[in-house]
Scaffold this motif. Structure first.
Motif, PDB file in Angstrom:
ATOM      1  N   CYS A   1       0.969  -1.140   0.089  1.00  0.00           N
ATOM      2  CA  CYS A   1      -0.017   0.074  -0.192  1.00  0.00           C
ATOM      3  C   CYS A   1       1.115   1.319  -0.189  1.00  0.00           C
ATOM      4  N   GLY A   2       1.968   1.103  -0.319  1.00  0.00           N
ATOM      5  CA  GLY A   2       3.075   2.364  -0.516  1.00  0.00           C
ATOM      6  C   GLY A   2       3.359   3.133   0.732  1.00  0.00           C
ATOM      7  N   LYS A   3       3.300   2.551   2.057  1.00  0.00           N
ATOM      8  CA  LYS A   3       3.772   3.254   3.183  1.00  0.00           C
ATOM      9  C   LYS A   3       5.313   2.868   3.370  1.00  0.00           C
ATOM     10  N   ILE A   4       6.143   3.739   2.798  1.00  0.00           N
ATOM     11  CA  ILE A   4       7.451   3.512   2.628  1.00  0.00           C
ATOM     12  C   ILE A   4       8.083   3.772   4.129  1.00  0.00           C
ATOM     13  N   GLU A   5       7.739   4.890   4.710  1.00  0.00           N
ATOM     14  CA  GLU A   5       8.225   5.388   5.868  1.00  0.00           C
ATOM     15  C   GLU A   5       8.237   4.123   6.894  1.00  0.00           C
ATOM     16  N   GLU A   6       7.003   3.660   6.941  1.00  0.00           N
ATOM     17  CA  GLU A   6       6.523   2.696   8.062  1.00  0.00           C
ATOM     18  C   GLU A   6       7.548   1.505   7.712  1.00  0.00           C
ATOM     19  N   GLN A   7       7.402   1.054   6.306  1.00  0.00           N
ATOM     20  CA  GLN A   7       8.512  -0.108   5.936  1.00  0.00           C
ATOM     21  C   GLN A   7       9.948   0.042   6.437  1.00  0.00           C
ATOM     22  N   ILE A   8      10.463   1.365   6.230  1.00  0.00           N
ATOM     23  CA  ILE A   8      11.831   1.596   6.619  1.00  0.00           C
ATOM     24  C   ILE A   8      12.023   1.624   8.176  1.00  0.00           C
ATOM     25  N   ASP A   9      11.026   2.147   8.794  1.00  0.00           N
ATOM     26  CA  ASP A   9      11.068   1.967  10.246  1.00  0.00           C
ATOM     27  C   ASP A   9      11.081   0.591  10.891  1.00  0.00           C
ATOM     28  N   LEU A  10      10.293  -0.333  10.284  1.00  0.00           N
ATOM     29  CA  LEU A  10      10.186  -1.617  10.516  1.00  0.00           C
ATOM     30  C   LEU A  10      11.154  -2.372  10.081  1.00  0.00           C
ATOM     31  N   LEU A  11      12.001  -2.183   8.959  1.00  0.00           N
ATOM     32  CA  LEU A  11      13.180  -2.874   8.731  1.00  0.00           C
ATOM     33  C   LEU A  11      14.411  -2.398   9.524  1.00  0.00           C
TER      34      LEU A  11
ATOM     35  N   ARG B   1      18.877 -10.110   3.326  1.00  0.00           N
ATOM     36  CA  ARG B   1      17.486  -9.782   2.771  1.00  0.00           C
ATOM     37  C   ARG B   1      16.925  -8.765   3.188  1.00  0.00           C
ATOM     38  N   LEU B   2      17.051  -8.217   4.508  1.00  0.00           N
ATOM     39  CA  LEU B   2      16.448  -7.127   5.050  1.00  0.00           C
ATOM     40  C   LEU B   2      17.199  -6.039   4.476  1.00  0.00           C
ATOM     41  N   LEU B   3      18.315  -6.094   4.306  1.00  0.00           N
ATOM     42  CA  LEU B   3      19.149  -4.871   3.615  1.00  0.00           C
ATOM     43  C   LEU B   3      18.681  -4.473   2.435  1.00  0.00           C
ATOM     44  N   GLY B   4      18.383  -5.785   1.811  1.00  0.00           N
ATOM     45  CA  GLY B   4      18.160  -5.533   0.168  1.00  0.00           C
ATOM     46  C   GLY B   4      16.660  -4.968   0.210  1.00  0.00           C
ATOM     47  N   ASN B   5      15.865  -5.284   1.356  1.00  0.00           N
ATOM     48  CA  ASN B   5      14.365  -4.464   1.537  1.00  0.00           C
ATOM     49  C   ASN B   5      14.364  -3.159   1.711  1.00  0.00           C
ATOM     50  N   LEU B   6      15.446  -2.542   2.518  1.00  0.00           N
ATOM     51  CA  LEU B   6      15.518  -1.508   2.920  1.00  0.00           C
ATOM     52  C   LEU B   6      16.041  -0.628   1.769  1.00  0.00           C
ATOM     53  N   GLY B   7      17.115  -1.280   1.210  1.00  0.00           N
ATOM     54  CA  GLY B   7      17.620  -0.645  -0.139  1.00  0.00           C
ATOM     55  C   GLY B   7      16.465  -0.197  -1.044  1.00  0.00           C
ATOM     56  N   TRP B   8      15.650  -1.194  -1.365  1.00  0.00           N
ATOM     57  CA  TRP B   8      14.495  -1.127  -2.177  1.00  0.00           C
ATOM     58  C   TRP B   8      13.550   0.050  -1.761  1.00  0.00           C
ATOM     59  N   ALA B   9      13.394  -0.033  -0.473  1.00  0.00           N
ATOM     60  CA  ALA B   9      12.407   1.144  -0.074  1.00  0.00           C
ATOM     61  C   ALA B   9      12.917   2.577  -0.009  1.00  0.00           C
ATOM     62  N   TYR B  10      14.312   2.819   0.150  1.00  0.00           N
ATOM     63  CA  TYR B  10      14.825   3.973   0.065  1.00  0.00           C
ATOM     64  C   TYR B  10      15.029   4.253  -1.643  1.00  0.00           C
ATOM     65  N   MET B  11      14.945   3.335  -2.437  1.00  0.00           N
ATOM     66  CA  MET B  11      14.865   3.603  -3.971  1.00  0.00           C
ATOM     67  C   MET B  11      13.444   4.328  -4.295  1.00  0.00           C
ATOM     68  N   GLN B  12      12.611   3.721  -3.687  1.00  0.00           N
ATOM     69  CA  GLN B  12      11.066   4.237  -3.736  1.00  0.00           C
ATOM     70  C   GLN B  12      10.975   5.628  -3.417  1.00  0.00           C
ATOM     71  N   LYS B  13      11.878   6.101  -2.532  1.00  0.00           N
ATOM     72  CA  LYS B  13      11.974   7.578  -2.102  1.00  0.00           C
ATOM     73  C   LYS B  13      12.761   8.292  -2.856  1.00  0.00           C
ATOM     74  N   SER B  14      13.456   7.694  -3.930  1.00  0.00           N
ATOM     75  CA  SER B  14      14.266   8.446  -4.800  1.00  0.00           C
ATOM     76  C   SER B  14      15.671   8.692  -4.109  1.00  0.00           C
ATOM     77  N   ASN B  15      15.837   8.262  -2.775  1.00  0.00           N
ATOM     78  CA  ASN B  15      17.273   8.444  -2.148  1.00  0.00           C
ATOM     79  C   ASN B  15      18.079   7.317  -2.540  1.00  0.00           C
TER      80      ASN B  15
END
Length: 294
Positions: free
Chosen positions: A111-121, A159-173
């Motif tokens: 659902c595109g909750k990127i910040e929540e995803q980053i915090d949990l990761l 795996r978790l770092l990979g997910n975190l990297g993907w989340a940052y990419m969605q924020k164009s960071n």
């Protein structure tokens, strides 16, 4: 009497085989009925109602909550699934919390909750660094497509770092994503994360570095490089790299070395702009060109 016992035994075996084939538990509790509705009857709406009943009745709450959230995600009821996990995870065991976090991460991504995803990761990674992941064990049992396998702390961290990297990419960071992917590759490298790392570098106009990373996939030097999706993505990134790199102003078709080219350019600069080298006699007769033509 003996024949009757044999029939009962055969019936029991067939019933057990039915549950094994269809991967549904035995019994008639709310959770069992919910799994039957989900997997046999293929009725997700009824399954959700029965999963709720199982949670309220205290029937296999760990599995009921997780399974219900997964079914809700399939029905695009993602927000509802997130609220359900947040509200009822207190009823679940300590051992179930990690898998519930993984479900939450997928729901946040959906659902595109990127910040929540980053915090949990970040919180899950912090638990690993503190030695609190996997309940203090070096490995855990995971399940994918109905198959069980062992996952190490090292693999889970990557795996978790990979997910975190993907989340940052969605924020164009892309700078932060690059740092995270570099760490992930140092721990447990693979072709998919290499492609993402290369994309981060491309977005920062660091084409030579990106090309070097992609070559590891193209040349099959990383785990997962033989996967058709990874190879296709690597080839697409190579095409993108080719289109983004500026064309050289001058090419060297005859193989002249760099020192020679630099010397030639210096000589041409010293000579100044090109001038006509016509002999003086042609300059002298040019005013009479029209007369000569008559």
């Amino acid at each position: 009497m003996e024949g009757s016992s044999r029939q009962i035994s055969r019936g029991k075996k067939e019933k057990d085989m039915y549950h094994v084939v269809h991967k549904v538990p035995c019994g008639d509790s709310p959770y069992v009925k919910a799994k039957h509705a989900q997997l046999i009857e293929k009725d997700p709406e009824v399954a959700i109602v029965l999963f709720w009943k199982a949670i309220n009745a205290g029937d296999r709450v760990d599995s009921a909550l997780k399974d219900m959230a997964v079914v809700m995600k399939q029905l695009d009821r993602t927000e509802e699934a997130i609220e359900a996990i947040k509200s009822f995870r207190v009823l679940c065991s300590k051992q179930a919390q990690e898998s519930l976090d993984n479900v939450l991460i997928d729901l946040y991504k959906k659902c595109g909750k990127i910040e929540e995803q980053i915090d949990l990761l970040k919180r899950k990674l912090r638990l690993i660094f503190q030695g609190a992941a996997f309940n203090g064990k070096p490995t855990k049992t995971a399940r994918s497509h109905g198959k069980k396998f062992q996952v190490s702390v090292k693999q889970e961290t990557s795996r978790l770092l990979g997910n975190l990297g993907w989340a940052y990419m969605q924020k164009s960071n892309f700078m932060m994503a690059e740092v995270v992917y570099q760490k992930a590759q140092m721990i447990d490298c693979d072709a998919n994360k290499a492609c993402n790392l290369a994309l981060c570098l491309i977005k920062q106009d660091r084409y030579d570095e990106a090309y070097s990373v992609i070559q590891d996939v193209v040349q099959g030097r990383l785990p997962g490089s033989d996967d058709c999706k990874a190879r296709k993505r690597a080839q697409e990134l190579v095409v993108e790299l080719t289109s983004r790199q500026p064309s050289p102003e001058w090419t060297d078709p005859v193989g002249l070395d760099d020192d020679f080219v630099k010397g030639l350019e210096q000589l041409m600069n010293e000579m100044g702009p090109f001038r006509s080298k016509r002999l003086p006699i042609f300059e002298e007769i040019s005013p009479f060109r029209d007369q000569l033509a008559c």
